[in-house]
Structures are given as C-alpha cells and as structure tokens.
Write a protein that holds these residues in place. Structure first.
Motif, PDB file in Angstrom:
ATOM      1  N   VAL A  22      35.063  -0.425 -33.197  1.00  0.00           N
ATOM      2  CA  VAL A  22      35.633  -1.766 -33.247  1.00  0.00           C
ATOM      3  C   VAL A  22      34.670  -2.734 -32.571  1.00  0.00           C
ATOM      4  O   VAL A  22      34.050  -2.412 -31.561  1.00  0.00           O
ATOM      5  CB  VAL A  22      37.047  -1.813 -32.613  1.00  0.00           C
ATOM      6  N   ASP A  28      34.170  -8.982 -30.908  1.00  0.00           N
ATOM      7  CA  ASP A  28      34.060 -10.323 -31.487  1.00  0.00           C
ATOM      8  C   ASP A  28      34.853 -10.426 -32.790  1.00  0.00           C
ATOM      9  O   ASP A  28      35.524 -11.437 -33.032  1.00  0.00           O
ATOM     10  CB  ASP A  28      32.595 -10.701 -31.736  1.00  0.00           C
ATOM     11  N   ASP A  29      34.804  -9.397 -33.623  1.00  0.00           N
ATOM     12  CA  ASP A  29      35.589  -9.403 -34.862  1.00  0.00           C
ATOM     13  C   ASP A  29      37.080  -9.467 -34.559  1.00  0.00           C
ATOM     14  O   ASP A  29      37.844 -10.151 -35.245  1.00  0.00           O
ATOM     15  CB  ASP A  29      35.296  -8.163 -35.708  1.00  0.00           C
ATOM     16  N   GLU A  30      37.503  -8.752 -33.533  1.00  0.00           N
ATOM     17  CA  GLU A  30      38.915  -8.763 -33.137  1.00  0.00           C
ATOM     18  C   GLU A  30      39.331 -10.141 -32.621  1.00  0.00           C
ATOM     19  O   GLU A  30      40.445 -10.589 -32.880  1.00  0.00           O
ATOM     20  CB  GLU A  30      39.176  -7.698 -32.068  1.00  0.00           C
ATOM     21  N   VAL A  64      37.978 -13.032 -33.545  1.00  0.00           N
ATOM     22  CA  VAL A  64      38.034 -13.888 -34.732  1.00  0.00           C
ATOM     23  C   VAL A  64      39.343 -13.635 -35.491  1.00  0.00           C
ATOM     24  O   VAL A  64      40.028 -14.579 -35.901  1.00  0.00           O
ATOM     25  CB  VAL A  64      36.802 -13.653 -35.633  1.00  0.00           C
ATOM     26  N   HIS A  65      39.682 -12.374 -35.654  1.00  0.00           N
ATOM     27  CA  HIS A  65      40.911 -12.023 -36.370  1.00  0.00           C
ATOM     28  C   HIS A  65      42.149 -12.561 -35.639  1.00  0.00           C
ATOM     29  O   HIS A  65      43.033 -13.149 -36.252  1.00  0.00           O
ATOM     30  CB  HIS A  65      41.001 -10.499 -36.537  1.00  0.00           C
ATOM     31  N   ALA A  66      42.208 -12.364 -34.323  1.00  0.00           N
ATOM     32  CA  ALA A  66      43.372 -12.788 -33.541  1.00  0.00           C
ATOM     33  C   ALA A  66      43.513 -14.309 -33.488  1.00  0.00           C
ATOM     34  O   ALA A  66      44.626 -14.831 -33.523  1.00  0.00           O
ATOM     35  CB  ALA A  66      43.280 -12.217 -32.120  1.00  0.00           C
ATOM     36  N   SER A  67      42.402 -15.004 -33.409  1.00  0.00           N
ATOM     37  CA  SER A  67      42.450 -16.466 -33.244  1.00  0.00           C
ATOM     38  C   SER A  67      42.406 -17.222 -34.571  1.00  0.00           C
ATOM     39  O   SER A  67      42.680 -18.420 -34.610  1.00  0.00           O
ATOM     40  CB  SER A  67      41.289 -16.937 -32.371  1.00  0.00           C
ATOM     41  N   GLN A  68      42.018 -16.519 -35.638  1.00  0.00           N
ATOM     42  CA  GLN A  68      41.832 -17.153 -36.943  1.00  0.00           C
ATOM     43  C   GLN A  68      40.802 -18.284 -36.887  1.00  0.00           C
ATOM     44  O   GLN A  68      40.900 -19.276 -37.604  1.00  0.00           O
ATOM     45  CB  GLN A  68      43.172 -17.669 -37.492  1.00  0.00           C
ATOM     46  N   ARG A  69      39.819 -18.132 -35.982  1.00  0.00           N
ATOM     47  CA  ARG A  69      38.716 -19.084 -35.840  1.00  0.00           C
ATOM     48  C   ARG A  69      37.442 -18.286 -35.612  1.00  0.00           C
ATOM     49  O   ARG A  69      37.459 -17.208 -35.032  1.00  0.00           O
ATOM     50  CB  ARG A  69      38.919 -19.983 -34.626  1.00  0.00           C
ATOM     51  N   SER A  70      36.313 -18.868 -35.998  1.00  0.00           N
ATOM     52  CA  SER A  70      35.030 -18.227 -35.707  1.00  0.00           C
ATOM     53  C   SER A  70      34.733 -18.395 -34.219  1.00  0.00           C
ATOM     54  O   SER A  70      35.318 -19.256 -33.543  1.00  0.00           O
ATOM     55  CB  SER A  70      33.919 -18.869 -36.543  1.00  0.00           C
ATOM     56  N   VAL A 130      41.379  -9.449 -25.179  1.00  0.00           N
ATOM     57  CA  VAL A 130      41.145  -8.594 -26.350  1.00  0.00           C
ATOM     58  C   VAL A 130      40.514  -7.276 -25.915  1.00  0.00           C
ATOM     59  O   VAL A 130      40.927  -6.198 -26.362  1.00  0.00           O
ATOM     60  CB  VAL A 130      40.284  -9.328 -27.407  1.00  0.00           C
TER      61      VAL A 130
END
Length: 188
Positions: free
Chosen positions: A49, A52-54, A56-62, A82
């Motif tokens: 995992v 950083d991807d997590e 982005v996914h959790a916040s729905q922002r880059s 996270v």
C-alpha cells in the motif's frame, strides 16, 4: 554485489515468515519507495500500500491540491492518521511520503509498530527521477536540486533512526529490491 543472487525462494519464504509487522519504506521523494515497495511485497507474497495513494483516496483530492488548499501542516496531520490506520490494518509493505517519518508522532508509531527501511539516494539521481513528474508540491517552491539538497540535510537525522538503511543507486528495480531484502535479512 555479492550475496544478492543467494536470496532464493527458500530464503524469501523464511524472511516473509519472520515478519510480524509491516515494512515501512521511508526516504526522500524519488528514492523509489513505491516502485521498490511493490517489488518487495511481490517477492515476499505480501500486500503493498502507498500511503500517498490512500490519502488521495480518502480526501478525494490530489496531494498538490491538499497542499495548495490547506497547507503542509494540515497534510501532515492527515498523513499521520492514514499511516496509523495502515499500521494496524497491514502486515505487508507500506510506502510513505518523504516527510512522513520527520513527524515525531508518525516516526514513533512506525518505529514501534513496524520496521522502518530508509531508502537513501544521491542528489543527482533524485533530481533526475523527480523531474519525470510535476506533481510534487515541495518542488514547486524553487529549484529541485537546491530543494532536494536542503530536504536531505534537514531530514537525514530523522531518517537515520530507521532500523534498516539501504543506499540505492541506479540499479534495476529487482536488484534494488534484493539489496533491501538482504539488508532486512541481516537486521532480523
């Protein structure tokens, strides 16, 4: 690189069996934490995992959007939460953002609940690798070489607290992953 070829299926299996907590890759941007982390996870049969991807996914922002809209302190707090969640959910390999391990709380959590592996790299290689993408918010604040040099100086003290330290070069990904696993095997 003597010994790298010797890490055969049996040794990889034994190494994976010894792991009772996540492997957490730390280091500056461009050291290969995500790329090498995926390789290591595959070689050991573990989950991978990317923190950083997590985020982005959790916040729905880059990551860049979070930095731009809310600032680095806000990002680091979300990153800490996270990583804390990932540490309890994951017994595999976690790649962190370059600044995660600098945060005192995050570092203490990783050192207590995981095995921190510092991927270290020379500045020239970092500059070349980070130039491939323009999504790194900290590099938008000036010249990449100067910023990476400053970050390396500022963060090396924190990174040096990792249980395992591997200086990576411009080797093929598989060889770098083997180099990391060999260092981990020696540490265990």
């Amino acid at each position: 690189m003597s010994g790298i070829e010797e890490l055969d299926e049996d040794r990889l299996g034994a190494l994976a069996h010894k792991l009772d907590r996540p492997l957490v890759l730390i280091g500056l941007m461009g050291t290969g934490k995500s790329t090498i982390g995926r390789r290591i996870a595959g070689m050991l049969g573990l989950d991978f995992v990317d923190a950083d991807d997590e985020i982005v996914h959790a916040s729905q922002r880059s990551i860049s959007e979070i930095f731009d809209e809310f600032g680095e302190d806000y990002f680091r707090e979300g990153e800490r939460r996270v990583i804390a969640r990932l540490m309890t959910e994951n017994k595999g390999v976690i790649a962190t953002g370059g600044g995660a391990f600098v945060n005192d709380e995050t570092r203490a959590l990783i050192l207590k609940q995981g095995i921190a592996i510092w991927l270290d790299c020379d500045i020239d290689t970092l500059v070349e690798r980070t130039s491939r993408r323009n999504t790194r918010p900290l590099l938008k604040q000036g010249g990449p070489r100067e910023i990476l040099t400053r970050l390396k100086e500022e963060r090396s003290g924190a990174y040096s607290r990792a249980q395992v330290h591997v200086v990576t070069g411009d080797l093929p990904h598989h060889e770098t992953a083997m180099q990391v696993l060999e260092a981990l095997e020696k540490w265990l």
